[in-house]
Each structure stands twice: as C-alpha cells, then as structure tokens.
Design an enzyme around this catalytic site. Structure first.
Site, PDB file in Angstrom:
ATOM      1  N   GLY A  42      33.837  42.360  41.380  1.00 33.70           N
ATOM      2  CA  GLY A  42      34.722  43.684  41.691  1.00 33.70           C
ATOM      3  C   GLY A  42      34.919  44.950  41.253  1.00 33.70           C
ATOM      4  CG  ASP A 100      38.556  45.318  41.644  1.00 32.91           C
ATOM      5  OD1 ASP A 100      39.206  44.410  40.472  1.00 32.91           O
ATOM      6  OD2 ASP A 100      37.930  44.013  41.753  1.00 32.91           O
ATOM      7  CG  ASP A 103      47.706  43.103  44.211  1.00 34.28           C
ATOM      8  OD1 ASP A 103      48.747  43.654  44.252  1.00 34.28           O
ATOM      9  OD2 ASP A 103      47.249  41.754  44.700  1.00 34.28           O
ATOM     10  CG  PHE A 152      43.103  42.962  50.822  1.00 31.66           C
ATOM     11  CD1 PHE A 152      43.468  42.111  50.015  1.00 31.66           C
ATOM     12  CD2 PHE A 152      41.473  43.021  51.748  1.00 31.66           C
ATOM     13  CE1 PHE A 152      42.388  41.391  49.104  1.00 31.66           C
ATOM     14  CE2 PHE A 152      41.005  42.094  51.062  1.00 31.66           C
ATOM     15  CZ  PHE A 152      40.991  41.416  49.651  1.00 31.66           C
TER      16      PHE A 152
HETATM   17  P1  5GP Z   1      45.606  40.602  40.513  1.00 27.81           P
HETATM   18  O1  5GP Z   1      46.955  40.747  41.573  1.00 27.81           O
HETATM   19  O2  5GP Z   1      45.795  39.243  39.269  1.00 27.81           O
HETATM   20  O3  5GP Z   1      46.322  41.751  39.536  1.00 27.81           O
HETATM   21  O4  5GP Z   1      44.383  40.687  40.869  1.00 27.81           O
HETATM   22  C1  5GP Z   1      43.738  39.842  41.288  1.00 27.81           C
HETATM   23  C2  5GP Z   1      42.090  40.552  41.821  1.00 27.81           C
HETATM   24  O5  5GP Z   1      43.092  40.281  43.132  1.00 27.81           O
HETATM   25  C3  5GP Z   1      41.722  41.511  42.049  1.00 27.81           C
HETATM   26  O6  5GP Z   1      40.788  41.882  40.138  1.00 27.81           O
HETATM   27  C4  5GP Z   1      41.223  41.747  42.492  1.00 27.81           C
HETATM   28  O7  5GP Z   1      39.041  41.763  42.498  1.00 27.81           O
HETATM   29  C5  5GP Z   1      41.940  41.645  43.200  1.00 27.81           C
HETATM   30  N1  5GP Z   1      43.071  42.630  44.550  1.00 27.81           N
HETATM   31  C6  5GP Z   1      43.318  43.043  44.324  1.00 27.81           C
HETATM   32  N2  5GP Z   1      44.217  43.065  46.050  1.00 27.81           N
HETATM   33  C7  5GP Z   1      42.944  43.882  46.158  1.00 27.81           C
HETATM   34  C8  5GP Z   1      42.476  44.358  47.555  1.00 27.81           C
HETATM   35  O8  5GP Z   1      43.794  44.834  47.889  1.00 27.81           O
HETATM   36  N3  5GP Z   1      41.920  43.873  47.876  1.00 27.81           N
HETATM   37  C9  5GP Z   1      40.758  43.634  47.234  1.00 27.81           C
HETATM   38  N4  5GP Z   1      39.745  43.042  47.938  1.00 27.81           N
HETATM   39  N5  5GP Z   1      40.852  42.786  46.174  1.00 27.81           N
HETATM   40  C10 5GP Z   1      41.543  42.747  46.043  1.00 27.81           C
HETATM   41 MG    MG Z   2      38.841  41.827  40.323  1.00 28.24          MG
END
Ligand code: 5GP
Ligand code: MG
Length: 175
Positions: A42, A100, A103, A152
């Site tokens: 990403g 990127d 979340d 998302f």
């Molecule tokens: P985490 O939940 O571990 O912080 O995020 C994990 C991964 O989920 C991020 O690196 C990102 O690539 C993906 N991610 C989180 N939110 C989104 C979103 O809204 N869209 C997309 N495409 N990927 C997301």
């Molecule tokens: Mg990612």
C-alpha cells in the site's frame, strides 16, 4: 458486484499533503540521512511521491511486507512480517517507517516492533492516512498526511482485492 467510488481526497489535496509532510521531514532530519522503510504494498505510491519532494539525502530505501490474518476489509488481531530485511539493515540508522493507513494499529505496531529489534538509532512513523476511529492498539504517529473518518478507502496505492491501487486520488468504496 460493481462497487461505487466516491472521491474523498482529490489529487491536488494529496499533492499538498505530500509536500507538507516532506517539509516536516526535511526540518526534522536536517544534517541526517535517514533510511525509509515502506510497508508493501500500500505505501509504495506515497513513498515514491514523498521522496521526490525531500531535500534530505536519503541513505537507503527498503520495503517490508506484513500479512494479517483475516479478510480484506476486516483486520484481524495479528500481523506478521512475511518479507523482512537482512539483519543489520537499519542498525544504527535513523529510520522512518512509511505506511499507507493506520487503522487498528496492529500492522504498524508489528512493523515497528520488527524494526526495533535491529536497533535503529531512531525510529519514526509516517503515514498517509490515520483512521483513529477503529484503533485497537495505541500507536504514536509522527507524521500524518490526513486524518480520515471511518470507512474503507482505495486508490493512491491502497486496494480492494488488489484493485484500484493505480487511482491518483483516494476514494471511499461502497457496494
Ligand atoms: P491496521 O488495522 O493493522 O492498522 O491496518 C492494516 C492494513 O489495513 C493497513 O496497512 C492498510 O493497508 C489496510 N487498511 C486499513 N484501512 C484500510 C482502508 O480503508 N482501505 C484499504 N485499502 N486498506 C486499509
Ligand atoms: Mg498496508
């Protein structure tokens, strides 16, 4: 099923964000030569844009890849580094982790822990987007492009089922 895209962050706004973050990094890394570590896949577009605005001489650019257990839009509770770096790559270096989207915080926490094991001189986190609404693990973020609400997003490197990474702007995705 056909998805609908709605523009959340237009191209021009992304460009402004990238320039601003590059300026912040240039100020903070004056007289240093940091190593940038991007999280695949990403962050590759953001990293590529960011480096072309940096005046700071970059010592090295590396990438790591993590895998989270779970399906597409729902993050699971665990992330593991599946493609890492040769030992010593970031030892003694000023490291900036480029992500990127932060979340739940699970991925970046795992990535930071992984890099810390190799004893960098310093380690900071730079993310394009921050989505604090779903945070499950507290993460201290040093540089943020933009804080966004729940929902998302795709585009500008981020995907849904590997699609949409090529879009120059950031969109929200709806059924
Ligand atoms: P985490 O939940 O571990 O912080 O995020 C994990 C991964 O989920 C991020 O690196 C990102 O690539 C993906 N991610 C989180 N939110 C989104 C979103 O809204 N869209 C997309 N495409 N990927 C997301
Ligand atoms: Mg990612």
């Amino acid at each position: 099923m056909e998805k609908k895209l709605r523009c959340l962050i237009p191209q021009e706004e992304i460009a402004t964000m990238v320039r601003r973050v590059a300026q912040e990094l240039d100020q903070d890394y004056k007289d240093r030569s940091p190593v940038l570590v991007g999280i695949l896949k990403g962050a590759f577009v953001y990293l590529a844009d960011l480096i072309r605005h940096l005046k700071t001489p970059i010592r090295n650019i590396e990438f790591i890849r993590l895998s989270s257990y779970g399906v597409s839009t729902i993050s699971s509770g665990r992330a593991v580094v599946v493609t890492g770096l040769p030992k010593g790559t970031v030892t003694g270096q000023d490291v900036i982790l480029i992500e990127d989207i932060v979340d739940t915080g699970i991925t970046t926490t795992a990535a930071l822990r992984y890099l810390r094991r190799d004893k960098p001189a310093s380690l900071r986190l730079c993310t394009l987007l921050d989505k604090p609404s779903r945070r499950r693990v507290p993460v201290s973020i040093d540089y943020v492009g933009k804080t966004v609400p729940e929902g998302f997003v795709v585009g500008y490197g981020t995907d849904f089922d590997q699609r949409y990474r090529q879009l120059p702007a950031i969109y929200t995705l709806r059924e």
